[in-house]
Design a protein around this motif. Structure first.
Motif, PDB file in Angstrom:
ATOM      1  N   THR A 187       0.262  -0.941  -0.610  1.00 37.42           N
ATOM      2  CA  THR A 187       0.125  -0.626   0.255  1.00 37.42           C
ATOM      3  C   THR A 187       0.708   1.348   0.384  1.00 37.42           C
ATOM      4  N   THR A 188       1.526   1.368   0.664  1.00 34.12           N
ATOM      5  CA  THR A 188       2.681   2.252   1.025  1.00 34.12           C
ATOM      6  C   THR A 188       3.279   2.779  -0.539  1.00 34.12           C
ATOM      7  N   VAL A 189       3.798   1.437  -1.224  1.00 34.70           N
ATOM      8  CA  VAL A 189       4.756   1.985  -2.576  1.00 34.70           C
ATOM      9  C   VAL A 189       3.259   2.625  -3.556  1.00 34.70           C
ATOM     10  N   ALA A 190       2.146   1.544  -2.902  1.00 33.63           N
ATOM     11  CA  ALA A 190       1.161   2.757  -4.072  1.00 33.63           C
ATOM     12  C   ALA A 190       0.962   4.109  -4.293  1.00 33.63           C
ATOM     13  N   ALA A 210     -11.825   7.172  -7.667  1.00 29.71           N
ATOM     14  CA  ALA A 210     -10.363   6.725  -7.783  1.00 29.71           C
ATOM     15  C   ALA A 210     -10.227   7.097  -9.313  1.00 29.71           C
ATOM     16  N   ILE A 211     -10.999   7.526  -9.851  1.00 26.83           N
ATOM     17  CA  ILE A 211     -10.510   8.039 -11.790  1.00 26.83           C
ATOM     18  C   ILE A 211     -10.388   9.175 -11.145  1.00 26.83           C
ATOM     19  N   GLY A 212      -8.577   9.619 -12.206  1.00 26.52           N
ATOM     20  CA  GLY A 212      -8.027  10.372 -11.848  1.00 26.52           C
ATOM     21  C   GLY A 212      -6.607  10.622 -10.970  1.00 26.52           C
ATOM     22  N   GLY A 213      -7.056   8.716 -10.714  1.00 31.23           N
ATOM     23  CA  GLY A 213      -6.187   8.588  -9.930  1.00 31.23           C
ATOM     24  C   GLY A 213      -5.566   7.431  -9.989  1.00 31.23           C
ATOM     25  N   VAL A 214      -5.523   6.590  -8.178  1.00 33.33           N
ATOM     26  CA  VAL A 214      -4.890   4.825  -8.642  1.00 33.33           C
ATOM     27  C   VAL A 214      -5.899   4.240  -7.913  1.00 33.33           C
ATOM     28  N   LEU A 215      -6.710   3.355  -8.305  1.00 36.86           N
ATOM     29  CA  LEU A 215      -7.379   2.845  -7.488  1.00 36.86           C
ATOM     30  C   LEU A 215      -6.475   1.076  -6.823  1.00 36.86           C
ATOM     31  N   PHE A 216      -6.658   0.861  -5.584  1.00 39.68           N
ATOM     32  CA  PHE A 216      -6.076  -0.728  -5.078  1.00 39.68           C
ATOM     33  C   PHE A 216      -6.956  -1.585  -4.455  1.00 39.68           C
ATOM     34  N   ILE A 217      -6.873  -2.370  -5.528  1.00 37.04           N
ATOM     35  CA  ILE A 217      -8.127  -3.777  -5.029  1.00 37.04           C
ATOM     36  C   ILE A 217      -7.166  -4.555  -3.613  1.00 37.04           C
ATOM     37  N   ASP A 218      -6.767  -4.413  -2.878  1.00 37.40           N
ATOM     38  CA  ASP A 218      -6.014  -5.421  -1.963  1.00 37.40           C
ATOM     39  C   ASP A 218      -7.229  -7.207  -2.077  1.00 37.40           C
ATOM     40  N   ALA A 269       2.701  13.560 -10.575  1.00 42.12           N
ATOM     41  CA  ALA A 269       4.073  14.345 -11.021  1.00 42.12           C
ATOM     42  C   ALA A 269       4.030  14.703 -13.062  1.00 42.12           C
ATOM     43  N   LEU A 270       4.296  13.277 -13.618  1.00 38.41           N
ATOM     44  CA  LEU A 270       4.123  13.177 -14.799  1.00 38.41           C
ATOM     45  C   LEU A 270       3.031  13.518 -15.864  1.00 38.41           C
ATOM     46  N   GLY A 271       1.713  13.416 -15.150  1.00 36.70           N
ATOM     47  CA  GLY A 271       0.059  13.870 -16.067  1.00 36.70           C
ATOM     48  C   GLY A 271      -0.064  13.032 -16.286  1.00 36.70           C
ATOM     49  N   PHE A 272       0.129  11.447 -15.976  1.00 36.25           N
ATOM     50  CA  PHE A 272      -1.208  10.027 -16.758  1.00 36.25           C
ATOM     51  C   PHE A 272      -1.752  10.669 -15.692  1.00 36.25           C
ATOM     52  N   VAL A 273      -1.658  10.688 -14.485  1.00 33.28           N
ATOM     53  CA  VAL A 273      -3.411  10.875 -13.921  1.00 33.28           C
ATOM     54  C   VAL A 273      -3.236  12.669 -13.634  1.00 33.28           C
ATOM     55  N   ARG A 274      -4.858  12.777 -13.418  1.00 30.02           N
ATOM     56  CA  ARG A 274      -4.706  14.002 -13.075  1.00 30.02           C
ATOM     57  C   ARG A 274      -4.849  14.487 -11.571  1.00 30.02           C
ATOM     58  N   GLN A 275      -5.393  13.600 -10.383  1.00 29.47           N
ATOM     59  CA  GLN A 275      -5.366  14.223  -9.486  1.00 29.47           C
ATOM     60  C   GLN A 275      -4.493  13.132  -8.250  1.00 29.47           C
ATOM     61  N   GLY A 276      -4.135  11.530  -7.893  1.00 29.73           N
ATOM     62  CA  GLY A 276      -3.215  11.138  -7.960  1.00 29.73           C
ATOM     63  C   GLY A 276      -3.848  10.484  -6.822  1.00 29.73           C
ATOM     64  N   GLN A 277      -4.825  10.439  -6.610  1.00 29.71           N
ATOM     65  CA  GLN A 277      -5.482   9.630  -4.538  1.00 29.71           C
ATOM     66  C   GLN A 277      -5.244   8.517  -4.873  1.00 29.71           C
ATOM     67  N   LEU A 289      -7.047   6.332 -15.566  1.00 30.58           N
ATOM     68  CA  LEU A 289      -7.268   5.539 -14.063  1.00 30.58           C
ATOM     69  C   LEU A 289      -6.092   4.521 -14.343  1.00 30.58           C
ATOM     70  N   VAL A 290      -5.091   4.619 -13.043  1.00 27.58           N
ATOM     71  CA  VAL A 290      -4.804   3.185 -12.674  1.00 27.58           C
ATOM     72  C   VAL A 290      -5.296   2.245 -11.255  1.00 27.58           C
ATOM     73  N   VAL A 291      -5.617   0.751 -11.972  1.00 30.10           N
ATOM     74  CA  VAL A 291      -5.975  -0.316 -11.187  1.00 30.10           C
ATOM     75  C   VAL A 291      -4.468  -0.831 -10.746  1.00 30.10           C
ATOM     76  N   ILE A 292      -4.377  -0.537  -9.435  1.00 24.80           N
ATOM     77  CA  ILE A 292      -3.060  -2.156  -8.726  1.00 24.80           C
ATOM     78  C   ILE A 292      -4.141  -2.369  -8.477  1.00 24.80           C
ATOM     79  N   LEU A 293      -3.702  -4.606  -8.436  1.00 28.26           N
ATOM     80  CA  LEU A 293      -3.863  -5.612  -8.207  1.00 28.26           C
ATOM     81  C   LEU A 293      -2.936  -5.940  -7.220  1.00 28.26           C
ATOM     82  N   ALA A 294      -3.664  -6.376  -5.455  1.00 27.39           N
ATOM     83  CA  ALA A 294      -2.831  -7.081  -4.682  1.00 27.39           C
ATOM     84  C   ALA A 294      -3.380  -8.231  -4.101  1.00 27.39           C
ATOM     85  N   GLY A 295      -1.694  -8.962  -3.664  1.00 26.38           N
ATOM     86  CA  GLY A 295      -2.170  -9.920  -2.810  1.00 26.38           C
ATOM     87  C   GLY A 295      -1.579 -11.292  -2.493  1.00 26.38           C
TER      88      GLY A 295
END
Length: 305
Positions: free
Chosen positions: A85-88, A133-141, A97-105, A174-180
């Motif tokens: 989660t910290t790395v996410a 999550a739109i504009g940022g990262v969705l982390f699905i644990d 910072a690089l403009g690939f998502v608008r908000q970064g949440q 939107l970037v989706v990160i799947l974790a487990g």
């Protein structure tokens, strides 16, 4: 005669990638990742590689080179408490910072946040999370719990279909990160090839070594203005070796829980003192605060402290 590209960018000039790197501010994020997280050498190296790819992609766009938005959805695999989660969170900062998502949440969820318990409940829940999550990262644990083929009345498949559609159609914001766990995620991807085809980066988080966990414990305490006495440091090293051998060990998460209980014991020990105590005693964890743990008694069946 071959067709001439009249709007092709001039490529005779030089590009200062280091200046672009510094200007984007991602150096600060990567430095913070290096400073704040113990170990995880392969993970940090992979994050740097992804950051370099994104930086070059942005510079290419600035040069007018034809480009297609890279697929950035990711899979983080590893045991609990290894920093996923910290790395996410840091990855979200780099993407913004690089403009690939608008908000970064970073929006962190589990199955219960996405899947409903009755017909017509899942789609609104999943869409509401995606809206956040739109504009940022969705982390699905523990993402593999979305798919339960043994339960024909389960609504996880509906959430999966919505996620796959959004991952494809809105991948530029939107970037989706799947974790487990690694083995369960592999089974999940085998049963859900749509996810595998949309994941560009697979990052494995190794367990921490004993000396890394000791350093993590010292760092956790320091952030709260505590420290281990020299004798307690030796006891903590013994605690880590014993706790790792017990069930349900969760790396840094187990260490944090152990320290919370050690602070509780320290507070009660200090309260029992018959006379005023030195101010410095408020900051020191002593061996007794750790040795009272059940880890040093007979092995607990549930691996608890």
């Amino acid at each position: 005669m071959p067709e001439t590209m009249t709007d092709a960018p001039a490529l005779g000039e030089t590009v200062d990638l280091r200046a672009a790197f510094d200007g984007a501010g991602i150096g600060e994020v990567l430095a913070g990742l290096e400073r704040d997280l113990v170990g995880l050498r392969p993970v940090k190296a992979r994050i740097r590689e992804i950051a370099a790819l994104l930086l070059v992609e942005r510079v290419r766009q600035g040069c007018g080179l034809a480009t297609e938005a890279p697929t950035l959805h990711m899979s983080f695999t590893g045991n609990p408490g290894t920093g996923k989660t910290t790395v996410a969170l840091r990855m979200a900062s780099i993407l913004k910072a690089l403009g690939f998502v608008r908000q970064g949440q970073l929006v962190s969820v589990t199955r219960d946040d996405l899947v409903g318990q009755y017909i017509g409940h899942t789609a609104p829940k999943t869409k509401e999370i995606l809206k956040k999550a739109i504009g940022g990262v969705l982390f699905i644990d523990e993402a593999y719990y979305l798919y339960r083929p043994d339960n024909e009345r389960d609504y996880g498949q509906e959430a999966i279909e919505i996620l796959l559609q959004v991952m494809e159609n809105q991948r530029e914001d939107l970037v989706v990160i799947l974790a487990g766990y690694a083995d369960r995620m592999e089974d999940f991807f085998t049963l859900n090839p749509g996810f595998r085809s949309r994941i560009a980066h697979h990052i494995d988080f190794p367990d921490y070594a004993d000396d890394e966990l000791l350093a993590i414990s010292e760092s956790m305490l320091a952030r709260q203005h505590y420290r281990l006495s020299p004798e307690a440091g030796a006891v903590m090293a013994r605690y880590i070796a014993r706790r790792r051998a017990q069930p349900y060990f969760a790396n840094a998460r187990s260490i944090r829980n152990a320290l919370d209980r050690a602070r509780l014991r320290q507070a009660n020990r200090l309260m029992a003192a018959p006379q005023p105590i030195p101010k410095a005693a408020l900051t020191i964890i002593e061996p007794a605060d750790l040795l009272a743990s059940r880890v040093f008694a007979a092995p607990a069946a549930d691996g608890s402290d």
